[in-house]
Design an enzyme around this catalytic site. Sequence first.
Site, PDB file in Angstrom:
ATOM      1  CG  ASP A  11      17.672  -0.361  12.563  1.00 34.41           C
ATOM      2  OD1 ASP A  11      18.407   0.605  12.840  1.00 34.41           O
ATOM      3  OD2 ASP A  11      16.527  -0.500  13.019  1.00 34.41           O
ATOM      4  CG  ASP A 132      15.751   1.075  23.465  1.00 34.88           C
ATOM      5  OD1 ASP A 132      15.906   2.264  23.129  1.00 34.88           O
ATOM      6  OD2 ASP A 132      16.509   0.161  23.118  1.00 34.88           O
TER       7      ASP A 132
END
Length: 242
Positions: A11, A132
Amino acid sequence: MSAFIIYPAIDIRGGKCVRLIQGDYNQETVYNENPLEVAKAWEAQGAKWIHLVDLDGAKAGKPVNDQLIGEIARSVSVPVQVGGGIRSESDVDYVLSLGVSRIILGTAAIEDRDFVRRVLEKHGEKIAIGLDARDGYVATRGWLETSTVKADELAVELAREGARTFIFTDISRDGMMGGPNVEAIVNLAKVSGQTVIASGGVSQYEDLQKLAEHTDEGVGGAIVGKALYTGSIKLEEAHSLV
Protein backbone atom coordinates in the site's frame (compact mmCIF):
# COMPACT_ATOMS: atom_id res chain seq x y z
CA MET A 1 -8.57 -27.48 -8.68
CA SER A 2 -7.10 -24.16 -9.80
CA ALA A 3 -4.16 -22.60 -8.01
CA PHE A 4 -4.60 -20.57 -4.84
CA ILE A 5 -2.44 -17.45 -5.15
CA ILE A 6 -1.04 -15.39 -2.28
CA TYR A 7 -0.83 -11.71 -3.20
CA PRO A 8 1.62 -9.75 -1.00
CA ALA A 9 0.24 -6.23 -0.64
CA ILE A 10 2.12 -2.99 -0.97
CA ASP A 11 0.00 0.00 0.00
CA ILE A 12 1.61 3.23 -1.18
CA ARG A 13 1.08 6.61 0.43
CA GLY A 14 3.42 9.53 -0.10
CA GLY A 15 5.76 7.22 -1.98
CA LYS A 16 6.19 4.95 1.05
CA CYS A 17 4.99 1.45 1.89
CA VAL A 18 2.36 1.83 4.63
CA ARG A 19 -0.56 0.01 6.23
CA LEU A 20 -3.78 1.58 7.44
CA ILE A 21 -6.18 0.17 10.03
CA GLN A 22 -9.67 -0.30 8.53
CA GLY A 23 -8.81 2.17 5.78
CA ASP A 24 -8.35 5.02 8.27
CA TYR A 25 -5.84 7.49 6.87
CA ASN A 26 -5.18 8.71 10.41
CA GLN A 27 -4.09 5.24 11.54
CA GLU A 28 -1.02 4.69 9.41
CA THR A 29 2.13 2.67 9.98
CA VAL A 30 5.08 3.18 7.65
CA TYR A 31 6.77 -0.19 7.05
CA ASN A 32 9.30 0.78 4.42
CA GLU A 33 10.46 3.98 2.75
CA ASN A 34 11.04 2.16 -0.55
CA PRO A 35 8.12 0.16 -2.02
CA LEU A 36 10.28 -0.96 -4.96
CA GLU A 37 12.64 -2.74 -2.58
CA VAL A 38 9.64 -4.39 -0.93
CA ALA A 39 8.29 -5.61 -4.28
CA LYS A 40 11.66 -7.12 -5.19
CA ALA A 41 11.81 -8.82 -1.79
CA TRP A 42 8.39 -10.43 -2.25
CA GLU A 43 9.40 -11.60 -5.73
CA ALA A 44 12.59 -13.13 -4.31
CA GLN A 45 10.47 -14.99 -1.75
CA GLY A 46 8.38 -16.60 -4.48
CA ALA A 47 5.45 -14.23 -4.99
CA LYS A 48 3.40 -15.16 -8.07
CA TRP A 49 1.68 -11.75 -8.15
CA ILE A 50 2.10 -8.44 -6.36
CA HIS A 51 -0.83 -6.33 -5.20
CA LEU A 52 -0.34 -2.56 -5.21
CA VAL A 53 -2.70 0.06 -3.81
CA ASP A 54 -2.33 3.77 -4.54
CA LEU A 55 -3.82 5.11 -1.30
CA ASP A 56 -3.27 8.71 -2.36
CA GLY A 57 -5.01 7.89 -5.63
CA ALA A 58 -7.98 6.33 -3.87
CA LYS A 59 -8.48 9.56 -1.94
CA ALA A 60 -7.80 11.90 -4.88
CA GLY A 61 -9.88 9.95 -7.41
CA LYS A 62 -7.01 9.70 -9.88
CA PRO A 63 -3.63 7.95 -10.05
CA VAL A 64 -1.07 9.73 -7.85
CA ASN A 65 1.83 7.31 -7.28
CA ASP A 66 1.77 6.24 -10.91
CA GLN A 67 5.47 6.76 -11.66
CA LEU A 68 6.47 4.56 -8.74
CA ILE A 69 3.89 1.93 -9.72
CA GLY A 70 5.27 1.87 -13.24
CA GLU A 71 8.80 1.48 -11.92
CA ILE A 72 7.72 -1.46 -9.76
CA ALA A 73 5.84 -3.13 -12.64
CA ARG A 74 8.91 -2.85 -14.89
CA SER A 75 11.35 -4.00 -12.21
CA VAL A 76 9.76 -7.32 -11.27
CA SER A 77 9.12 -10.30 -13.51
CA VAL A 78 5.83 -11.30 -11.86
CA PRO A 79 2.50 -9.67 -12.77
CA VAL A 80 1.29 -6.68 -10.79
CA GLN A 81 -2.29 -5.67 -10.03
CA VAL A 82 -3.14 -2.10 -9.03
CA GLY A 83 -6.07 -0.36 -7.41
CA GLY A 84 -6.74 3.12 -6.09
CA GLY A 85 -8.25 6.10 -7.89
CA ILE A 86 -8.65 4.53 -11.34
CA ARG A 87 -12.01 5.93 -12.41
CA SER A 88 -11.82 6.77 -16.12
CA GLU A 89 -11.03 4.93 -19.35
CA SER A 90 -7.96 7.10 -19.85
CA ASP A 91 -6.77 6.15 -16.33
CA VAL A 92 -7.23 2.46 -17.15
CA ASP A 93 -5.36 2.72 -20.44
CA TYR A 94 -2.59 4.78 -18.84
CA VAL A 95 -1.99 2.49 -15.85
CA LEU A 96 -2.01 -0.60 -18.08
CA SER A 97 0.55 1.14 -20.30
CA LEU A 98 2.89 1.31 -17.29
CA GLY A 99 3.26 -2.48 -17.44
CA VAL A 100 0.54 -3.33 -14.96
CA SER A 101 -1.21 -6.67 -15.64
CA ARG A 102 -4.53 -6.05 -13.89
CA ILE A 103 -6.50 -3.01 -12.83
CA ILE A 104 -8.79 -3.05 -9.80
CA LEU A 105 -11.89 -0.88 -10.04
CA GLY A 106 -13.70 -0.05 -6.81
CA THR A 107 -15.61 3.21 -6.53
CA ALA A 108 -16.33 3.25 -10.26
CA ALA A 109 -18.17 -0.07 -9.99
CA ILE A 110 -20.84 1.77 -8.00
CA GLU A 111 -20.75 5.26 -9.42
CA ASP A 112 -20.26 4.73 -13.17
CA ARG A 113 -21.56 1.43 -14.40
CA ASP A 114 -21.38 2.40 -18.09
CA PHE A 115 -17.66 3.02 -17.69
CA VAL A 116 -17.22 -0.36 -16.03
CA ARG A 117 -19.11 -2.10 -18.85
CA ARG A 118 -16.92 -0.41 -21.45
CA VAL A 119 -13.61 -1.32 -19.82
CA LEU A 120 -14.74 -4.89 -19.16
CA GLU A 121 -15.61 -5.20 -22.83
CA LYS A 122 -12.31 -3.66 -23.89
CA HIS A 123 -9.88 -5.22 -21.42
CA GLY A 124 -11.65 -8.34 -20.10
CA GLU A 125 -9.40 -10.34 -17.77
CA LYS A 126 -7.21 -7.30 -17.12
CA ILE A 127 -10.01 -5.80 -15.02
CA ALA A 128 -10.85 -6.91 -11.48
CA ILE A 129 -13.68 -5.49 -9.41
CA GLY A 130 -12.82 -4.53 -5.85
CA LEU A 131 -15.79 -4.98 -3.56
CA ASP A 132 -14.99 -3.40 -0.22
CA ALA A 133 -17.87 -4.04 2.15
CA ARG A 134 -18.90 -2.61 5.47
CA ASP A 135 -21.69 -4.71 7.05
CA GLY A 136 -22.34 -6.22 3.62
CA TYR A 137 -22.68 -2.88 1.81
CA VAL A 138 -20.12 -1.59 -0.67
CA ALA A 139 -17.89 1.24 0.54
CA THR A 140 -16.42 3.74 -1.92
CA ARG A 141 -13.91 6.59 -2.20
CA GLY A 142 -11.12 4.96 -0.26
CA TRP A 143 -13.67 3.55 2.22
CA LEU A 144 -14.65 7.07 3.21
CA GLU A 145 -18.28 6.53 2.10
CA THR A 146 -20.70 3.58 2.33
CA SER A 147 -23.26 2.97 -0.41
CA THR A 148 -26.70 1.37 -0.25
CA VAL A 149 -25.62 -1.42 -2.62
CA LYS A 150 -25.05 -4.95 -1.30
CA ALA A 151 -21.74 -6.50 -2.35
CA ASP A 152 -23.18 -9.87 -3.39
CA GLU A 153 -25.93 -8.29 -5.50
CA LEU A 154 -23.43 -6.04 -7.27
CA ALA A 155 -21.16 -9.02 -7.95
CA VAL A 156 -23.99 -10.92 -9.63
CA GLU A 157 -24.82 -7.92 -11.83
CA LEU A 158 -21.21 -7.26 -12.81
CA ALA A 159 -20.55 -10.94 -13.54
CA ARG A 160 -23.36 -10.74 -16.09
CA GLU A 161 -21.53 -7.82 -17.65
CA GLY A 162 -18.25 -9.68 -17.98
CA ALA A 163 -16.43 -9.37 -14.65
CA ARG A 164 -14.38 -12.50 -14.01
CA THR A 165 -12.37 -11.54 -10.92
CA PHE A 166 -13.56 -9.93 -7.70
CA ILE A 167 -11.47 -8.80 -4.77
CA PHE A 168 -13.53 -8.82 -1.59
CA THR A 169 -12.57 -6.91 1.53
CA ASP A 170 -14.53 -6.96 4.75
CA ILE A 171 -13.44 -3.57 6.06
CA SER A 172 -14.12 -4.55 9.66
CA ARG A 173 -11.41 -7.22 9.36
CA ASP A 174 -8.80 -5.13 7.51
CA GLY A 175 -5.60 -4.49 9.43
CA MET A 176 -7.07 -6.07 12.56
CA MET A 177 -5.33 -9.46 12.24
CA GLY A 178 -8.58 -11.17 13.22
CA GLY A 179 -9.04 -13.55 10.31
CA PRO A 180 -10.93 -13.14 7.03
CA ASN A 181 -14.70 -13.39 6.64
CA VAL A 182 -14.54 -16.81 4.95
CA GLU A 183 -18.31 -17.27 4.82
CA ALA A 184 -18.88 -13.99 2.97
CA ILE A 185 -16.00 -14.69 0.57
CA VAL A 186 -17.24 -18.16 -0.34
CA ASN A 187 -20.81 -16.87 -0.70
CA LEU A 188 -19.65 -14.16 -3.11
CA ALA A 189 -17.82 -16.72 -5.24
CA LYS A 190 -20.86 -18.98 -5.32
CA VAL A 191 -23.47 -16.34 -6.16
CA SER A 192 -21.32 -14.65 -8.80
CA GLY A 193 -19.91 -17.85 -10.29
CA GLN A 194 -16.55 -16.09 -10.65
CA THR A 195 -13.15 -16.00 -8.96
CA VAL A 196 -12.95 -14.14 -5.65
CA ILE A 197 -9.68 -13.04 -4.08
CA ALA A 198 -9.93 -12.53 -0.33
CA SER A 199 -8.57 -9.38 1.27
CA GLY A 200 -8.45 -8.20 4.85
CA GLY A 201 -7.85 -9.99 8.13
CA VAL A 202 -5.43 -12.72 7.07
CA SER A 203 -3.15 -12.98 10.08
CA GLN A 204 -1.93 -16.57 10.31
CA TYR A 205 -1.26 -19.61 8.16
CA GLU A 206 -4.53 -21.19 9.26
CA ASP A 207 -6.45 -18.32 7.62
CA LEU A 208 -4.82 -19.09 4.29
CA GLN A 209 -5.49 -22.80 4.66
CA LYS A 210 -9.18 -22.18 5.44
CA LEU A 211 -9.52 -20.04 2.32
CA ALA A 212 -7.57 -22.47 0.14
CA GLU A 213 -10.02 -25.24 1.10
CA HIS A 214 -12.57 -23.38 -1.05
CA THR A 215 -10.43 -23.05 -4.17
CA ASP A 216 -12.74 -25.34 -6.13
CA GLU A 217 -15.68 -23.10 -5.15
CA GLY A 218 -14.05 -20.06 -6.69
CA VAL A 219 -11.81 -18.65 -3.95
CA GLY A 220 -8.74 -17.90 -6.05
CA GLY A 221 -6.35 -16.44 -3.53
CA ALA A 222 -5.73 -14.01 -0.71
CA ILE A 223 -4.11 -10.61 -0.38
CA VAL A 224 -1.83 -10.50 2.63
CA GLY A 225 -0.48 -7.27 4.04
CA LYS A 226 0.16 -6.56 7.69
CA ALA A 227 0.87 -10.20 8.59
CA LEU A 228 3.80 -10.25 6.16
CA TYR A 229 5.22 -7.01 7.53
CA THR A 230 4.96 -8.10 11.17
CA GLY A 231 6.37 -11.53 10.36
CA SER A 232 3.40 -13.55 11.60
CA ILE A 233 3.24 -15.00 8.08
CA LYS A 234 6.35 -15.70 6.02
CA LEU A 235 5.68 -15.84 2.31
CA GLU A 236 7.86 -18.83 1.46
CA GLU A 237 6.32 -20.91 4.24
CA ALA A 238 2.80 -19.84 3.27
CA HIS A 239 3.36 -21.07 -0.28
CA SER A 240 4.33 -24.50 1.02
CA LEU A 241 1.06 -24.78 2.96
CA VAL A 242 -1.44 -23.90 0.25
